[in-house]
Enzyme design. Structure first.
Site, PDB file in Angstrom:
ATOM      1  N   THR A  50       0.890  -1.161   0.000  1.00  0.00           N
ATOM      2  CA  THR A  50       0.000   0.000   0.000  1.00  0.00           C
ATOM      3  C   THR A  50       0.925   1.206   0.000  1.00  0.00           C
ATOM      4  O   THR A  50       1.681   1.421   0.945  1.00  0.00           O
ATOM      5  CB  THR A  50      -0.911   0.023   1.240  1.00  0.00           C
ATOM      6  OG1 THR A  50      -0.103   0.007   2.399  1.00  0.00           O
ATOM      7  CG2 THR A  50      -1.833  -1.170   1.279  1.00  0.00           C
ATOM      8  N   SER A  52       1.503   5.300  -0.449  1.00  0.00           N
ATOM      9  CA  SER A  52       0.868   6.624  -0.468  1.00  0.00           C
ATOM     10  C   SER A  52       1.583   7.517  -1.479  1.00  0.00           C
ATOM     11  O   SER A  52       2.815   7.516  -1.557  1.00  0.00           O
ATOM     12  CB  SER A  52       0.955   7.277   0.906  1.00  0.00           C
ATOM     13  OG  SER A  52       0.296   6.478   1.863  1.00  0.00           O
ATOM     14  N   CYS A  54       3.533  10.087  -3.581  1.00  0.00           N
ATOM     15  CA  CYS A  54       4.642  11.017  -3.353  1.00  0.00           C
ATOM     16  C   CYS A  54       5.076  11.474  -4.730  1.00  0.00           C
ATOM     17  O   CYS A  54       5.918  10.825  -5.354  1.00  0.00           O
ATOM     18  CB  CYS A  54       5.778  10.327  -2.599  1.00  0.00           C
ATOM     19  SG  CYS A  54       7.200  11.402  -2.373  1.00  0.00           S
ATOM     20  N   ARG A  94       1.760  12.391   3.288  1.00  0.00           N
ATOM     21  CA  ARG A  94       1.110  11.812   4.488  1.00  0.00           C
ATOM     22  C   ARG A  94      -0.212  12.512   4.779  1.00  0.00           C
ATOM     23  O   ARG A  94      -0.584  12.764   5.923  1.00  0.00           O
ATOM     24  CB  ARG A  94       2.039  11.857   5.719  1.00  0.00           C
ATOM     25  CG  ARG A  94       3.325  11.031   5.555  1.00  0.00           C
ATOM     26  CD  ARG A  94       4.012  10.720   6.884  1.00  0.00           C
ATOM     27  NE  ARG A  94       4.407  11.886   7.609  1.00  0.00           N
ATOM     28  CZ  ARG A  94       5.599  12.492   7.487  1.00  0.00           C
ATOM     29  NH1 ARG A  94       6.510  11.968   6.668  1.00  0.00           N
ATOM     30  NH2 ARG A  94       5.867  13.558   8.187  1.00  0.00           N
ATOM     31  N   THR A 114      11.029  16.043   9.643  1.00  0.00           N
ATOM     32  CA  THR A 114       9.765  15.835   8.908  1.00  0.00           C
ATOM     33  C   THR A 114       8.536  15.965   9.813  1.00  0.00           C
ATOM     34  O   THR A 114       7.484  16.459   9.383  1.00  0.00           O
ATOM     35  CB  THR A 114       9.798  14.484   8.156  1.00  0.00           C
ATOM     36  OG1 THR A 114       8.600  14.328   7.415  1.00  0.00           O
ATOM     37  CG2 THR A 114       9.956  13.283   9.089  1.00  0.00           C
ATOM     38  N   ASP A 126       1.110  12.555  10.865  1.00  0.00           N
ATOM     39  CA  ASP A 126       0.624  11.651   9.812  1.00  0.00           C
ATOM     40  C   ASP A 126      -0.904  11.688   9.803  1.00  0.00           C
ATOM     41  O   ASP A 126      -1.536  11.237  10.760  1.00  0.00           O
ATOM     42  CB  ASP A 126       1.133  10.226  10.091  1.00  0.00           C
ATOM     43  CG  ASP A 126       0.916   9.284   8.911  1.00  0.00           C
ATOM     44  OD1 ASP A 126       0.079   9.601   8.046  1.00  0.00           O
ATOM     45  OD2 ASP A 126       1.585   8.237   8.869  1.00  0.00           O
ATOM     46  N   ARG A 128      -2.856  10.258   7.502  1.00  0.00           N
ATOM     47  CA  ARG A 128      -3.415   9.275   6.566  1.00  0.00           C
ATOM     48  C   ARG A 128      -4.481   8.379   7.171  1.00  0.00           C
ATOM     49  O   ARG A 128      -4.469   8.089   8.357  1.00  0.00           O
ATOM     50  CB  ARG A 128      -2.295   8.413   5.975  1.00  0.00           C
ATOM     51  CG  ARG A 128      -1.526   9.150   4.921  1.00  0.00           C
ATOM     52  CD  ARG A 128      -0.367   8.347   4.448  1.00  0.00           C
ATOM     53  NE  ARG A 128       0.628   8.164   5.490  1.00  0.00           N
ATOM     54  CZ  ARG A 128       1.723   7.438   5.361  1.00  0.00           C
ATOM     55  NH1 ARG A 128       1.939   6.806   4.242  1.00  0.00           N
ATOM     56  NH2 ARG A 128       2.584   7.343   6.343  1.00  0.00           N
ATOM     57  N   THR A 149       6.221  -3.353   3.864  1.00  0.00           N
ATOM     58  CA  THR A 149       6.213  -2.054   4.545  1.00  0.00           C
ATOM     59  C   THR A 149       7.183  -2.081   5.711  1.00  0.00           C
ATOM     60  O   THR A 149       7.524  -3.156   6.214  1.00  0.00           O
ATOM     61  CB  THR A 149       4.802  -1.703   5.070  1.00  0.00           C
ATOM     62  OG1 THR A 149       4.817  -0.390   5.636  1.00  0.00           O
ATOM     63  CG2 THR A 149       4.318  -2.668   6.137  1.00  0.00           C
TER      64      THR A 149
HETATM   65  N1  LIG Z   1       4.359  15.682   5.156  1.00  0.00           N
HETATM   66  C1  LIG Z   1       5.387  15.035   4.627  1.00  0.00           C
HETATM   67  N2  LIG Z   1       5.149  13.956   3.852  1.00  0.00           N
HETATM   68  C2  LIG Z   1       6.205  13.307   3.354  1.00  0.00           C
HETATM   69  C3  LIG Z   1       7.540  13.710   3.563  1.00  0.00           C
HETATM   70  N3  LIG Z   1       8.356  12.862   2.914  1.00  0.00           N
HETATM   71  C4  LIG Z   1       7.553  11.940   2.307  1.00  0.00           C
HETATM   72  N4  LIG Z   1       6.276  12.209   2.575  1.00  0.00           N
HETATM   73  C5  LIG Z   1       5.063  11.453   2.229  1.00  0.00           C
HETATM   74  O1  LIG Z   1       5.095  10.290   3.009  1.00  0.00           O
HETATM   75  C6  LIG Z   1       4.326   9.275   2.378  1.00  0.00           C
HETATM   76  C7  LIG Z   1       5.149   7.995   2.342  1.00  0.00           C
HETATM   77  O2  LIG Z   1       4.267   6.975   2.195  1.00  0.00           O
HETATM   78  P1  LIG Z   1       4.640   5.454   2.039  1.00  0.00           P
HETATM   79  O3  LIG Z   1       5.515   5.250   0.865  1.00  0.00           O
HETATM   80  O4  LIG Z   1       3.330   4.735   2.082  1.00  0.00           O
HETATM   81  O5  LIG Z   1       5.568   5.116   3.239  1.00  0.00           O
HETATM   82  P2  LIG Z   1       5.502   5.024   4.788  1.00  0.00           P
HETATM   83  O6  LIG Z   1       4.171   5.315   5.377  1.00  0.00           O
HETATM   84  O7  LIG Z   1       6.630   5.846   5.294  1.00  0.00           O
HETATM   85  O8  LIG Z   1       5.780   3.513   5.124  1.00  0.00           O
HETATM   86  P3  LIG Z   1       6.490   2.354   4.326  1.00  0.00           P
HETATM   87  O9  LIG Z   1       5.389   1.424   3.957  1.00  0.00           O
HETATM   88  O10 LIG Z   1       7.429   1.754   5.295  1.00  0.00           O
HETATM   89  O11 LIG Z   1       7.186   2.953   3.151  1.00  0.00           O
HETATM   90  C8  LIG Z   1       3.959   9.812   0.998  1.00  0.00           C
HETATM   91  O12 LIG Z   1       2.620  10.291   1.031  1.00  0.00           O
HETATM   92  C9  LIG Z   1       4.934  10.983   0.822  1.00  0.00           C
HETATM   93  O13 LIG Z   1       4.421  12.008  -0.002  1.00  0.00           O
HETATM   94  C10 LIG Z   1       7.753  14.857   4.383  1.00  0.00           C
HETATM   95  O14 LIG Z   1       8.876  15.258   4.681  1.00  0.00           O
HETATM   96  N5  LIG Z   1       6.647  15.483   4.878  1.00  0.00           N
HETATM   97 ZN   LIG Z   2       8.425  10.449  -0.835  1.00  0.00          ZN
END
Ligand SMILES: Nc1nc2c(ncn2[C@@H]2O[C@H](COP(=O)(O)OP(=O)(O)OP(=O)(O)O)[C@@H](O)[C@H]2O)c(=O)[nH]1
Ligand SMILES: [Zn+2]
Length: 203
Positions: A50, A52, A54, A94, A114, A126, A128, A149
């Protein structure tokens, strides 16, 4: 958030030819997709990601995060397995959206991490919500996953919707000097399962 199924098409990629299933949140108009490969109607747990949205990492090659590397590795792993699903969730930054993520990155350029950057902008770390996954998986007849994940909140959220996570598959790729601090903060403040020294060799 409840979603309704819209349509399915073929999606050829460098990793394999997937089926892409489109879903819509009637309340918000947000659009999500699921890419699937292989047999869906089976009791065997399915390799799943899953992911999200980016835009910066997934489409613009940003090295500030690990998203693009994880997306590619997840698709590669599903292709290698010959069966699996990637849920691509349109909850950029997020859940704060692209422009707020740029605001947050601006604060990070000035020294915030972050989580602090989100909080300075008045957002939780977060925002989400993974409830659309329940409808998407249920529509496709999938109830049991091997989930790629490092995020404990994702595992807990999906389990709370009755989705059976039979295995958690680590996804440690893409660590580089530009995202070192970001990954360390994910580990220390958001609880991600990330070893300090990762094996970056995707082999
Ligand atoms: N607000 C914010 N969002 C970020 C930043 N860096 C990355 N993101 C967002 O973080 C989210 C990462 O989502 P996933 O790839 O699902 O990752 P995760 O929830 O960290 O968990 P994993 O499944 O371990 O990868 C995406 O929506 C990115 O746009 C940041 O510095 N600030
Ligand atoms: Zn990213």
């Amino acid at each position: 958030m409840a979603v309704r199924y819209v349509q399915t098409c073929r999606l050829p990629t460098p990793f394999g030819v997937f089926d892409m299933h489109g879903f819509e949140e009637p309340d918000t108009g947000k659009e999500h997709v699921a890419l699937t490969l292989g047999e869906l109607d089976s009791d065997e747990p399915m390799l799943a990601r899953t992911h999200s949205e980016c835009l910066t990492g997934d489409a613009l090659y940003s090295m500030r995060c690990d998203c693009g590397y994880q997306l590619e590795e997840a698709l590669r792993s599903i292709a290698r397995e010959g069966r699996g699903i990637l849920l691509y969730l349109r909850q950029e930054g997020r859940g704060i959206g692209l422009l707020n993520k740029i605001r947050a990155y601006h604060l990070q350029d000035q020294g915030a991490d972050t989580v602090e950057a989100n909080e300075k902008l008045g957002f939780a770390a977060d925002l989400r919500d993974y409830s659309m996954c329940r409808d998407m998986l249920s529509h496709l007849g999938i109830s049991s996953l091997k989930l790629m994940t490092n995020n404990p909140r994702k595992v807990a959220a999906l389990q709370s919707y009755g989705i059976d996570i039979v295995e958690r598959v680590p996804l440690h790729v893409g660590r580089n000097p530009h995202n070192e601090g970001y990954l360390n903060t994910k580990q220390s403040k958001l609880g991600h399962w990330l070893e300090t020294h990762q094996d970056d060799d995707p082999a």
